[in-house]
Design a protein around this motif. Sequence first.
Motif, PDB file in Angstrom:
ATOM      1  N   HIS A  10       1.011  -1.366   0.197  1.00 35.57           N
ATOM      2  CA  HIS A  10       0.417   0.110   0.375  1.00 35.57           C
ATOM      3  C   HIS A  10       0.801   0.882  -0.133  1.00 35.57           C
ATOM      4  N   VAL A  13       2.602   2.180  -3.282  1.00 36.97           N
ATOM      5  CA  VAL A  13       1.242   2.524  -4.274  1.00 36.97           C
ATOM      6  C   VAL A  13       1.105   3.851  -4.135  1.00 36.97           C
ATOM      7  N   GLN A 131       3.135  -8.351 -12.194  1.00 39.58           N
ATOM      8  CA  GLN A 131       2.148  -7.469 -11.902  1.00 39.58           C
ATOM      9  C   GLN A 131       3.017  -6.180 -11.400  1.00 39.58           C
ATOM     10  N   LEU A 136      -1.509  -1.792 -10.179  1.00 33.82           N
ATOM     11  CA  LEU A 136      -2.494  -2.050  -9.296  1.00 33.82           C
ATOM     12  C   LEU A 136      -2.964  -0.055  -9.376  1.00 33.82           C
ATOM     13  N   HIS A 139      -5.667   0.233 -11.868  1.00 33.40           N
ATOM     14  CA  HIS A 139      -6.766  -0.567 -11.448  1.00 33.40           C
ATOM     15  C   HIS A 139      -7.009   0.754 -10.360  1.00 33.40           C
ATOM     16  N   ALA A 142      -9.335   6.906  -9.736  1.00 34.94           N
ATOM     17  CA  ALA A 142      -9.450   7.728  -9.256  1.00 34.94           C
ATOM     18  C   ALA A 142      -8.064   7.823  -7.932  1.00 34.94           C
ATOM     19  N   GLY A 143      -7.954   6.775  -8.182  1.00 36.67           N
ATOM     20  CA  GLY A 143      -7.375   7.643  -6.317  1.00 36.67           C
ATOM     21  C   GLY A 143      -5.800   7.909  -6.825  1.00 36.67           C
TER      22      GLY A 143
END
Lengths: 156, 156
Positions: A10, A13, A131, A136, A139, A142-143
């Motif tokens: 996390h 990302v 991957q 990610l 995927h 909007a993040g």
Amino acid sequence: MGEGVEWGLHCCVTLAWLREEGPVPIRRLAAWFDLPQEYLKKRLQALARAGILASTPGVRGGFSLARPPERITLMDVVTALQGPLEPFRCDEIRQRGVGGEGAGSEFARPCGISTAMRRAELAWRRELAAQTIADLMAHAPAGAERTRRNYSRMTG
Amino acid sequence: MGEGVEWGLHCCVTLAWLREEGPVPIRRLAAWFDLPQEYLKKRLQALARAGILASTPGVRGGFSLARPPERITLMDVVTALQGPLEPFRCDEIRQRGVGGEGAGSEFARPCGISTAMRRAELAWRRELAAQTIADLMAHAPAGAERTRRNYSRMTG
DNA sequence: GTCATACTACTCGGATAACATATGTCCGAGTAGGGGTGG
DNA sequence: CCACCCCTACTCGGACATATGTTATCCGAGTAGTATGAC
């Protein structure tokens, strides 16, 4: 496997989304996900040692991605955080005791159990290596915008 | 993952080769591989609880396969010995703290990290489920005869 | 000789410690920015 | 007003406790074989 792997992923990302903002200190990341600050630092240090993250000291320092997100695979992160997991070594056990007596050249080839387990593990690694952090990000498009907005609003 | 998995797998193959001989006590199996007897018992008990092995008490008792080797996959053994490993639950962390504020419906779909990790884990399980104890037996054809010979020669 | 019975030895079963690893916490070293001071 | 220097606050870095899971061990419950005694 270890909860720190999820945290590390996390954070990678998030760091990728905040790449323009410069280094992000642990203080911010811990508040971001409501995680124990000190232990998270320990894990990110492991990622830095592995060359995935770059750490810049000083008052405006923090952690940042050392490579573009397209070149960081999930396999890299997992390997860096949980160490290179030792493969099955069946040869140790099968030729001990009375069971292996008189086996002759049968033990010359690798143990069938070891082979099967390794094959499964290899499939796992292959999926992880396919991957990247960039995948990610794609995927949850909007993040990116949400992350930057929330980050600039953070006070601490 | 746990060393007991390897032991359980080896014991299953051995039990498959000794299927004609009736139940095999832990005492024999532990001497067979030179393993700690009591702990091996604990693991085989777990396999018995899972319905993979059958345990018969009494003076001529012991453990034996509860199903034909063709119907026991590596996945069965691994699951029985290390428990159903909990899947990644990223949703817990990503919507905590300030990072998830204002996410709206973005968190309705499953977390991308969770999905990727689960996919890798699924590939691992698939490989494990594709191999049976019978396949492992076929991998070392000479083992059957050797195992039966050594077993009948065992004194203890 | 045959049957019933009590005994013994061996098995599994679960509850109980010792250890390893993952998790969580602490204090020290180093750097960059900011303020003060002298020119 | 500008340049230099010191000082402080903040960062990372690694060493030190705690918790959870794995490994190892112990003693109790139960069963089947066996020997023994009566009939």
